[in-house]
Scaffold this motif. Structure first.
Motif, PDB file in Angstrom:
ATOM      1  N   LEU A   1       0.853  -1.186   0.000  1.00 40.52           N
ATOM      2  CA  LEU A   1       0.000   0.000   0.000  1.00 40.52           C
ATOM      3  C   LEU A   1       0.892   1.240   0.000  1.00 40.52           C
ATOM      4  CD1 LEU A   1      -2.337  -1.343   2.807  1.00 40.52           C
ATOM      5  CD2 LEU A   1      -2.683  -1.531   0.334  1.00 40.52           C
ATOM      6  N   VAL A   2       1.025   1.849  -1.155  1.00 42.16           N
ATOM      7  CA  VAL A   2       1.962   2.954  -1.341  1.00 42.16           C
ATOM      8  C   VAL A   2       1.541   4.186  -0.553  1.00 42.16           C
ATOM      9  CG1 VAL A   2       2.934   4.523  -3.059  1.00 42.16           C
ATOM     10  CG2 VAL A   2       2.682   2.109  -3.586  1.00 42.16           C
ATOM     11  N   ILE A   3       0.272   4.468  -0.481  1.00 38.92           N
ATOM     12  CA  ILE A   3      -0.176   5.720   0.128  1.00 38.92           C
ATOM     13  C   ILE A   3       0.052   5.781   1.633  1.00 38.92           C
ATOM     14  CG2 ILE A   3      -2.576   5.067   0.478  1.00 38.92           C
ATOM     15  CD1 ILE A   3      -2.900   8.073  -0.886  1.00 38.92           C
ATOM     16  N   VAL A   4       0.195   4.620   2.290  1.00 39.43           N
ATOM     17  CA  VAL A   4       0.355   4.612   3.750  1.00 39.43           C
ATOM     18  C   VAL A   4       1.577   3.843   4.232  1.00 39.43           C
ATOM     19  CG1 VAL A   4      -2.084   4.936   4.283  1.00 39.43           C
ATOM     20  CG2 VAL A   4      -1.181   2.622   3.943  1.00 39.43           C
ATOM     21  N   ASP A   5       2.439   3.380   3.349  1.00 38.80           N
ATOM     22  CA  ASP A   5       3.584   2.542   3.713  1.00 38.80           C
ATOM     23  C   ASP A   5       3.118   1.364   4.549  1.00 38.80           C
ATOM     24  OD1 ASP A   5       6.013   1.354   4.114  1.00 38.80           O
ATOM     25  OD2 ASP A   5       6.874   2.971   5.314  1.00 38.80           O
ATOM     26  N   GLY A   6       2.387   0.499   3.891  1.00 39.07           N
ATOM     27  CA  GLY A   6       1.886  -0.705   4.533  1.00 39.07           C
ATOM     28  C   GLY A   6       1.682  -1.790   3.505  1.00 39.07           C
ATOM     29  N   PHE A   7       1.201  -2.930   3.970  1.00 40.71           N
ATOM     30  CA  PHE A   7       0.936  -4.020   3.048  1.00 40.71           C
ATOM     31  C   PHE A   7      -0.111  -4.952   3.628  1.00 40.71           C
ATOM     32  CE2 PHE A   7       4.558  -5.173   5.650  1.00 40.71           C
ATOM     33  CZ  PHE A   7       4.320  -6.480   6.041  1.00 40.71           C
ATOM     34  N   ALA A   8      -0.693  -5.752   2.753  1.00 44.09           N
ATOM     35  CA  ALA A   8      -1.650  -6.778   3.147  1.00 44.09           C
ATOM     36  C   ALA A   8      -0.956  -8.125   3.017  1.00 44.09           C
ATOM     37  CB  ALA A   8      -2.885  -6.724   2.257  1.00 44.09           C
ATOM     38  N   VAL A   9      -1.217  -9.000   3.989  1.00 49.31           N
ATOM     39  CA  VAL A   9      -0.564 -10.305   4.002  1.00 49.31           C
ATOM     40  C   VAL A   9      -1.509 -11.335   4.600  1.00 49.31           C
ATOM     41  CG1 VAL A   9       0.552  -9.877   6.245  1.00 49.31           C
ATOM     42  CG2 VAL A   9       1.565 -11.516   4.656  1.00 49.31           C
ATOM     43  N   GLU A  10      -1.475 -12.544   4.066  1.00 46.27           N
ATOM     44  CA  GLU A  10      -2.269 -13.649   4.598  1.00 46.27           C
ATOM     45  C   GLU A  10      -1.382 -14.470   5.526  1.00 46.27           C
ATOM     46  OE1 GLU A  10      -3.815 -15.630   1.137  1.00 46.27           O
ATOM     47  OE2 GLU A  10      -5.141 -13.955   0.683  1.00 46.27           O
ATOM     48  N   ILE A  11      -1.736 -14.454   6.832  1.00 46.44           N
ATOM     49  CA  ILE A  11      -0.941 -15.101   7.872  1.00 46.44           C
ATOM     50  C   ILE A  11      -1.848 -15.606   8.989  1.00 46.44           C
ATOM     51  CG2 ILE A  11       1.204 -13.826   7.499  1.00 46.44           C
ATOM     52  CD1 ILE A  11       0.309 -11.824   9.631  1.00 46.44           C
ATOM     53  N   THR A  12      -1.251 -16.323   9.936  1.00 45.95           N
ATOM     54  CA  THR A  12      -1.991 -16.778  11.115  1.00 45.95           C
ATOM     55  C   THR A  12      -1.959 -15.687  12.193  1.00 45.95           C
ATOM     56  OG1 THR A  12      -0.072 -17.741  12.202  1.00 45.95           O
ATOM     57  CG2 THR A  12      -1.283 -19.173  10.666  1.00 45.95           C
ATOM     58  N   GLU A  13      -2.773 -15.858  13.204  1.00 46.38           N
ATOM     59  CA  GLU A  13      -2.786 -14.917  14.327  1.00 46.38           C
ATOM     60  C   GLU A  13      -1.435 -14.902  15.045  1.00 46.38           C
ATOM     61  OE1 GLU A  13      -5.312 -13.960  18.414  1.00 46.38           O
ATOM     62  OE2 GLU A  13      -5.947 -15.592  17.098  1.00 46.38           O
ATOM     63  N   ASP A  14      -0.822 -16.071  15.199  1.00 49.69           N
ATOM     64  CA  ASP A  14       0.501 -16.135  15.837  1.00 49.69           C
ATOM     65  C   ASP A  14       1.543 -15.363  15.031  1.00 49.69           C
ATOM     66  OD1 ASP A  14      -0.482 -17.671  17.924  1.00 49.69           O
ATOM     67  OD2 ASP A  14       0.128 -19.575  17.022  1.00 49.69           O
ATOM     68  N   GLN A  15       1.492 -15.478  13.709  1.00 48.33           N
ATOM     69  CA  GLN A  15       2.430 -14.736  12.869  1.00 48.33           C
ATOM     70  C   GLN A  15       2.173 -13.233  12.978  1.00 48.33           C
ATOM     71  OE1 GLN A  15       1.476 -17.037   9.289  1.00 48.33           O
ATOM     72  NE2 GLN A  15       3.674 -17.478   9.091  1.00 48.33           N
ATOM     73  N   ALA A  16       0.897 -12.848  13.057  1.00 49.32           N
ATOM     74  CA  ALA A  16       0.551 -11.430  13.227  1.00 49.32           C
ATOM     75  C   ALA A  16       1.145 -10.903  14.527  1.00 49.32           C
ATOM     76  CB  ALA A  16      -0.956 -11.237  13.201  1.00 49.32           C
ATOM     77  N   ASN A  17       1.061 -11.693  15.578  1.00 47.37           N
ATOM     78  CA  ASN A  17       1.633 -11.285  16.863  1.00 47.37           C
ATOM     79  C   ASN A  17       3.150 -11.119  16.750  1.00 47.37           C
ATOM     80  OD1 ASN A  17      -0.836 -11.178  18.164  1.00 47.37           O
ATOM     81  ND2 ASN A  17      -0.742 -13.313  18.782  1.00 47.37           N
TER      82      ASN A  17
END
Length: 95
Positions: A61-77
Motif C-alpha cells: 500500500l503505497v499511500i500509507v507505507d503498509g501491506f496486506a498479508v495472509e498469515i496466522t494470528e501467531d504470525q501477526a503477533n
C-alpha cells in the motif's frame, strides 16, 4: 496451542524518511522507485520475521507505507514486535 487459521492482515510501518522523500517525487520515475522501494522493504521484513512459504503478501500500500498479508494470528503477533512495524490489524468485514 498455535493458531493455524490463515487470515488477511494489514501491516502499517513506522515513519520512514526515505518513503517520504520518494513519495514527494510526483514523476513517473519517482512513482516507480517508490513502488520498488516499498515492495523490497515489505518483502525483507516478512522474510526476516516469518518462515519462508508460511505467508502470502497480497499487496503493498503505497499511500500509507503498509501491506496486506495472509498469515496466522501467531504470525501477526510476531510481526507486531518487529522493528519498523507500527500496527498490525486483521482485515475485518464490516456489515
Amino acid at each position: 496451542m498455535e493458531s493455524t487459521k490463515i487470515e488477511s492482515y494489514f501491516v502499517f510501518m513506522n515513519y520512514d524518511p526515505e518513503y517520504e522523500r520518494l513519495r514527494a517525487d510526483r514523476t513517473k520515475r519517482g512513482a516507480y522507485e517508490l513502488d520498488l522501494y516499498l515492495s523490497r522493504k515489505h518483502d525483507e521484513l516478512l522474510a526476516s520475521t516469518l518462515e519462508p512459504g508460511s505467508y502470502k503478501k497480497t499487496s503493498s500500500l503505497v499511500i500509507v507505507d503498509g501491506f496486506a498479508v495472509e498469515i496466522t494470528e501467531d504470525q501477526a503477533n510476531g510481526l507486531r514486535s518487529a522493528k519498523g512495524v507500527r500496527v498490525v490489524e486483521k482485515n475485518e468485514v464490516v456489515a
